[in-house]
Scaffold this active site. Structure first.
Site, mmCIF file in Angstrom:
data_model
loop_
_atom_site.group_PDB
_atom_site.id
_atom_site.type_symbol
_atom_site.label_atom_id
_atom_site.label_comp_id
_atom_site.label_asym_id
_atom_site.label_seq_id
_atom_site.Cartn_x
_atom_site.Cartn_y
_atom_site.Cartn_z
ATOM 1 N N HIS A 99 48.051 29.806 39.995
ATOM 2 C CA HIS A 99 46.913 30.367 40.733
ATOM 3 C C HIS A 99 46.197 31.368 39.831
ATOM 4 O O HIS A 99 46.836 32.208 39.195
ATOM 5 C CB HIS A 99 47.411 31.059 42.006
ATOM 6 C CG HIS A 99 46.341 31.812 42.749
ATOM 7 N ND1 HIS A 99 46.247 33.190 42.741
ATOM 8 C CD2 HIS A 99 45.317 31.364 43.518
ATOM 9 C CE1 HIS A 99 45.218 33.562 43.485
ATOM 10 N NE2 HIS A 99 44.640 32.477 43.957
ATOM 11 N N HIS A 102 37.325 36.317 37.981
ATOM 12 C CA HIS A 102 37.681 36.420 39.393
ATOM 13 C C HIS A 102 36.532 37.126 40.095
ATOM 14 O O HIS A 102 36.402 38.344 40.017
ATOM 15 C CB HIS A 102 38.989 37.190 39.555
ATOM 16 C CG HIS A 102 39.592 37.059 40.914
ATOM 17 N ND1 HIS A 102 40.472 37.972 41.434
ATOM 18 C CD2 HIS A 102 39.428 36.110 41.863
ATOM 19 C CE1 HIS A 102 40.838 37.597 42.647
ATOM 20 N NE2 HIS A 102 40.218 36.474 42.921
#
Length: 561
Positions: free
Chosen positions: A120, A166
């Protein structure tokens, strides 16, 4: 031999240090299988077959053991003494796991029939808020056998190029081309089985087109492309060897996804973004962009239309990859467990950590696995019990990153009933007996005062099973005080309903009455891989790296019901 520990400035505490010596049961076994205090090759063969359960063994196998023992200085031409026998039991070639990293499972079934080693936010080095993005975690993950790499794609500050970051955080940015290059260079270093590159796409159609060209040029012939969007079955890992697969949302689903994510964004801002994106779609040659980008996608990620009620209905004419958070999974597992299992018999299910795990912590992977979820996505940079379980699961099948799901998750019952992992009526199939005799090696891998400043360590061990709820259990030994070579000599029993979904988890700690107990090693591995008998179990540090000397002597017995 004595060890001395200073107390304050003037006092010294002396402790007698025992050497590692065989427990009584091991001594008795040696005498049962030897004559005149020596065990010959024939006698060792009898022990290996009868106690260790290695029915394939022959005299050459035993001679190889004896040859290896020569390096320990405990070999005699007429056989081995007790010390040599004990060294054999504690040796690396007496591991509870297969000695060779060979892929032994059937790899010719659809991808949906396997658990995939899944990362992830694979580019992050630390937490989810302000850590660095880098290619190094991607390299490390691939070299550790991870087969699913995730990249978040966003427009850069100029809006003219795509970058990896991100979104909505203070994490740094990484160059997309660098990320693609290291995937290409490291994808098949430790496993020839396919790598799935999951692209969390936040790009405009213009940038999608650029990314499509970049991906195609970088991966070339290694890129697997499937033009049929309505395939009824995924290809097999065997047929996809040395291939890279792209999984993302098709362009048409991009706007729908942005709209559905509006709960955390100001409505007016979100509306403007959607409007701008819609204008770009109209201004560009939408068909050519869609075709170029769609051609990349071999695993299509579907939308969760209809919420919890309808997301698991599936399409008999098409297989997809569905993503959901750990929270959504937990809700469905409580109310629709068999539906999850049914969905994952054909489709791929990806589970990701909840958004509040800012520290990059992880969740219990068994919740996903026992319901058939193939892609349980983990933050590989975070250490702890759940990551140890993830690392343990993928020690199976030669460490290739693909573990075949057991038949109980793939086949229905005689009347079409689907497996319910949370059922309270699962029958016991087998009983696992685990005996933990002793441990050694801490005095060689740790400083004298690492565990206690004023005395040798007080070790205890925890042994547990992680699996379906009825199988999950944990026990601990007594504390062996002031011992570098603890002797526990304790046996535990685990009645198991679904042993094929069970992980054996072992942790050793140093007891401290005043502060938190000190970590002293751990390991975790699938029960399906365990070799029965008396085995040397090597322990690992928090990150999963194996200690050089620390190991436990344990016995494993499986008794079918």
């Amino acid at each position: 031999m004595k060890e001395s520990f200073k107390v304050c400035f003037c006092c010294v505490r002396n402790f007698k240090v025992k050497s590692s010596e065989p427990p009584e049961e091991i001594k008795n076994l040696f005498h049962d299988y030897s004559q005149d205090d020596r065990m010959s090759a024939d006698e060792m063969l009898r022990f290996v077959i009868q106690v260790q359960g290695e029915t394939h063994a022959d005299i050459n196998y035993v001679k190889d053991i004896f040859h290896r023992l020569k390096h320990h200085g405990v070999f005699h031409p007429r056989g081995i003494h007790l010390e040599g026998f004990y060294r054999y039991l504690l040796s690396d070639f007496n591991s509870p796991l297969p000695l060779t990293r060979e892929v032994w499972q059937d790899m010719n079934q659809p991808l949906s029939h396997y658990f995939l080693y899944t990362g992830h936010n694979s580019y992050l080095t630390g937490n989810q808020l302000n850590s660095n993005s880098s290619i190094e975690p991607i390299v490390k993950a691939l070299r550790n056998g991870v087969r699913v790499i995730e990249l978040d794609l966003w427009p850069n500050s100029s809006g003219k190029e795509a970058e990896v970051r991100h979104g909505g955080t203070l994490t740094s940015r990484e160059d997309l081309q660098k990320c693609l290059n290291v995937v290409k260079e490291n994808a098949f270093q430790v496993s020839a089985y396919p790598v799935v590159l999951t692209l969390e796409d936040h790009l405009t159609p213009i940038l999608q087109k650029k990314v499509a060209k970049m991906v195609s040029k970088t991966f070339g012939g290694s890129l697997f492309q499937c033009t049929d969007e309505t395939t009824e079955c995924f290809p097999s890992p065997e047929s996809l060897k040395n291939k890279i697969l792209i999984s993302t949302k098709p362009p048409k689903e991009y706007l729908q996804t942005q709209i559905s994510k509006g709960s955390t964004t100001d409505e007016s801002t979100r509306a403007k973004k959607i409007s701008d994106a819609e204008e770009q779609v109209q201004e560009e040659d939408e068909e050519s962009v869609a075709i170029e980008y769609r051609d990349l996608i071999s695993i299509h990620a579907g939308n969760r239309k209809g919420g919890l009620k309808n997301c698991l209905n599936g399409d008999p004419n098409r297989v997809i990859r569905l993503s959901m958070s750990e929270q959504w999974l937990e809700t469905l597992a409580k109310t629709r467990g068999p539906d999850l299992v049914k969905f994952t018999q054909r489709n791929l299910l990806r589970i990701f950590p909840k958004t509040t795990r800012f520290d990059s912590s992880n969740y219990d992977p068994l919740v996903g696995w026992i319901h058939g979820a193939q892609m349980v996505a983990f933050n590989m940079q975070s250490h702890g019990r759940y990551l140890w379980m993830m690392q343990g699961m993928f020690k199976a099948n030669g460490g290739c990153g693909y573990v075949k799901k057991p038949d109980v998750l793939l086949s229905n019952g005689p009347e079409g009933e689907i497996f319910d992992p949370c059922s309270q009526n699962l029958p016991i199939k087998t009983t696992l007996k685990v005996k933990i005799y002793t441990g050694e090696g801490w005095n060689m891998d740790f400083p004298l005062d690492h565990f206690d400043r004023y005395s040798p360590p007080d070790f205890y061990a925890k042994v547990g099973i992680a699996g379906v709820p009825l199988d999950t259990a944990s026990y601990r030994t007594e504390i062996d005080k002031d011992e570098w070579f603890p002797i526990w000599d304790k046996e535990f029993e685990f009645p198991l309903r679904v042993p094929e979904l069970s992980l054996l988890c072992i942790t050793v700690k140093d007891y401290d009455s005043n502060t938190q107990n000190d970590f002293a090693g751990q390991t975790c591995f699938p029960l399906s891989e365990v070799r029965p008998g008396i085995r040397a179990v090597r322990l690992h540090d928090r990150a999963g790296e194996v200690y050089k000397h620390v190991r436990l002597l344990m016995r494993f017995v499986l008794e079918p019901r």
